[in-house]
Design a protein around this motif. Structure first.
Motif, short mmCIF file in Angstrom:
data_model
loop_
_atom_site.label_atom_id
_atom_site.label_comp_id
_atom_site.label_asym_id
_atom_site.label_seq_id
_atom_site.Cartn_x
_atom_site.Cartn_y
_atom_site.Cartn_z
N VAL A 147 25.04 35.37 4.18
CA VAL A 147 25.13 34.32 5.20
C VAL A 147 23.81 33.56 5.24
CG1 VAL A 147 25.38 33.87 7.69
CG2 VAL A 147 26.77 35.65 6.60
N VAL A 148 23.89 32.26 5.50
CA VAL A 148 22.69 31.46 5.77
C VAL A 148 22.88 30.78 7.12
CG1 VAL A 148 23.58 29.43 4.52
CG2 VAL A 148 21.12 29.69 4.90
N VAL A 149 21.80 30.71 7.90
CA VAL A 149 21.86 30.11 9.23
C VAL A 149 20.69 29.16 9.40
CG1 VAL A 149 21.93 30.54 11.72
CG2 VAL A 149 22.86 32.24 10.16
N GLY A 150 20.96 28.00 10.00
CA GLY A 150 19.91 27.05 10.36
C GLY A 150 19.71 27.06 11.87
N PRO A 151 18.63 27.67 12.36
CA PRO A 151 18.43 27.78 13.82
C PRO A 151 18.04 26.44 14.44
CG PRO A 151 17.06 29.35 12.59
CD PRO A 151 17.56 28.34 11.61
N THR A 152 18.42 26.26 15.69
CA THR A 152 17.91 25.14 16.48
C THR A 152 16.85 25.67 17.45
OG1 THR A 152 19.68 25.41 18.10
CG2 THR A 152 20.03 23.79 16.36
N HIS A 153 16.08 24.76 18.01
CA HIS A 153 14.98 25.17 18.88
C HIS A 153 15.45 25.65 20.25
CE1 HIS A 153 12.24 23.69 15.85
NE2 HIS A 153 12.80 22.49 15.89
N ASP A 154 16.74 25.45 20.55
CA ASP A 154 17.25 25.85 21.87
C ASP A 154 18.04 27.15 21.83
OD1 ASP A 154 19.52 25.03 20.55
OD2 ASP A 154 20.06 23.45 21.98
N GLY A 155 17.94 27.89 20.71
CA GLY A 155 18.63 29.18 20.62
C GLY A 155 19.99 29.14 19.97
N GLY A 156 20.39 27.97 19.51
CA GLY A 156 21.66 27.85 18.80
C GLY A 156 21.43 27.70 17.31
N ASP A 173 32.67 34.53 22.92
CA ASP A 173 32.17 33.29 23.50
C ASP A 173 30.69 33.12 23.15
OD1 ASP A 173 31.98 34.73 26.87
OD2 ASP A 173 30.93 35.22 25.00
N GLY A 174 30.09 32.12 23.77
CA GLY A 174 28.66 31.91 23.56
C GLY A 174 28.31 30.74 22.66
N MET A 175 29.32 30.09 22.06
CA MET A 175 29.02 28.93 21.23
C MET A 175 28.47 27.82 22.11
SD MET A 175 29.88 29.94 18.22
CE MET A 175 29.91 28.45 17.25
N GLY A 176 27.43 27.17 21.63
CA GLY A 176 26.84 26.08 22.39
C GLY A 176 25.91 26.54 23.50
N LEU A 181 22.75 31.86 18.59
CA LEU A 181 22.16 32.41 17.37
C LEU A 181 22.04 33.92 17.47
CD1 LEU A 181 20.80 32.07 14.62
CD2 LEU A 181 18.64 31.70 15.83
N GLU A 182 21.58 34.41 18.60
CA GLU A 182 21.43 35.85 18.79
C GLU A 182 22.77 36.57 18.61
OE1 GLU A 182 19.98 39.00 22.28
OE2 GLU A 182 19.83 36.83 22.58
N ARG A 183 23.82 35.99 19.17
CA ARG A 183 25.15 36.59 19.04
C ARG A 183 25.61 36.59 17.59
NH1 ARG A 183 28.42 36.58 23.91
NH2 ARG A 183 27.18 35.94 25.72
N LEU A 184 25.38 35.49 16.89
CA LEU A 184 25.78 35.42 15.49
C LEU A 184 25.05 36.47 14.65
CD1 LEU A 184 27.32 33.85 13.22
CD2 LEU A 184 25.23 32.51 12.95
N LEU A 185 23.76 36.60 14.86
CA LEU A 185 22.98 37.56 14.09
C LEU A 185 23.41 38.99 14.41
CD1 LEU A 185 19.43 35.95 14.25
CD2 LEU A 185 21.11 35.81 12.40
N SER A 186 23.75 39.27 15.65
CA SER A 186 24.23 40.60 16.03
C SER A 186 25.54 40.93 15.33
CB SER A 186 24.40 40.69 17.55
OG SER A 186 23.17 40.58 18.22
N ARG A 187 26.44 39.96 15.26
CA ARG A 187 27.71 40.20 14.58
C ARG A 187 27.51 40.36 13.08
NH1 ARG A 187 29.72 36.70 18.86
NH2 ARG A 187 29.24 34.86 17.63
N ALA A 188 26.61 39.57 12.51
CA ALA A 188 26.31 39.72 11.08
C ALA A 188 25.75 41.11 10.78
CB ALA A 188 25.34 38.65 10.63
#
Length: 239
Positions: A147-156, A173-176, A181-188
């Motif tokens: 997986v590759v992820v591009g983080p935003t400065h607001d935590g998304g 939930d938690g999109m937006g 980002l934290e949720r995505l990384l936890s699931r990964a």
């Protein structure tokens, strides 16, 4: 440009797919957090500029299949909106299954990861200011990571890519939100997927983001010419 009812046309020999997450530019449906600063007509006009320049950015990459993923109700409108721009390009507008961004991202990888190795990157429709090198680097990162992820400065995050479909990666939930980002990384991590990162970047959500983007494009308008023109007019009106 083809809709989801047509066969998906793939770029010859390409194992890279770039998917733009988009919506039809209807008042109240796009860039809703800008409503406090812009009229509904201005929001949709701005979004059209962002989308057109984002499509041009996607088109500038070599050996990449480009697609738009959107809600089913938006397919025909987006085909009409983007069709002229991509008339000479093999591309598809694909209807997502389910509602919301999480369902859309799940649909991206379910649709395009169809049994043979492909690197698939999905990113926002409001990212014309993103350097092309970031997208190229994201594809390269997928050569060594799941997986590759591009983080935003607001935590998304503004970008996510994978080489296979992982249906639970975007579950819940938690999109937006600031924890996306934290949720995505936890699931990964729970799925035992290796994660690489693209460069951090910023979304266009509120008036301060407009100001930042206007300044960036004032210095380099060729990165997103239609958006730069719109922002120049907005900036002169707001001053």
């Amino acid at each position: 440009m083809k809709s989801s009812s047509d066969p998906v046309v793939r770029s010859s020999g390409s194992n890279r797919v770039l998917v733009i997450m988009a919506k039809a530019p209807r008042p109240g449906a796009v860039k809703t957090r800008l409503a406090a600063s812009l009229s509904p007509a201005a929001v949709t006009s701005f979004y059209c500029c962002l989308l057109e320049d984002t499509l041009a950015l996607a088109r500038s990459l070599n050996d990449v299949e480009v697609a738009i993923m959107c809600p089913e109700s938006d397919v025909n409108e987006l085909v009409q909106l983007a069709g002229a721009q991509l008339a000479n390009m093999e591309a598809s507008v694909v209807a997502q299954k389910g509602e919301g961004l999480a369902a859309g991202l799940t649909s991206v990888f379910a649709h395009f990861a169809d049994g043979h190795p492909r690197r698939i990157v999905a990113f926002n429709s409001d990212s014309p200011h993103l350097p092309r090198s970031v997208l190229e680097d994201a594809f390269e990162t997928l050569a060594a990571h799941d997986v590759v992820v591009g983080p935003t400065h607001d935590g998304g995050y503004y970008l996510v890519g994978a080489k296979a479909s992982h249906p639970t990666l975007f579950a819940g939930d938690g999109m937006g939100t600031s924890s996306a980002l934290e949720r995505l990384l936890s699931r990964a991590q729970a799925l035992e997927l290796s994660v690489g990162f693209a460069a951090p970047f910023y979304d266009i959500d509120v008036a301060d983001d407009l100001t930042r983007l206007a300044e960036d494009l004032r210095l380099a308008p060729a990165r997103a010419p239609r958006t730069a023109r719109w922002l120049k007019e907005w900036d002169s009106t707001a001053s």
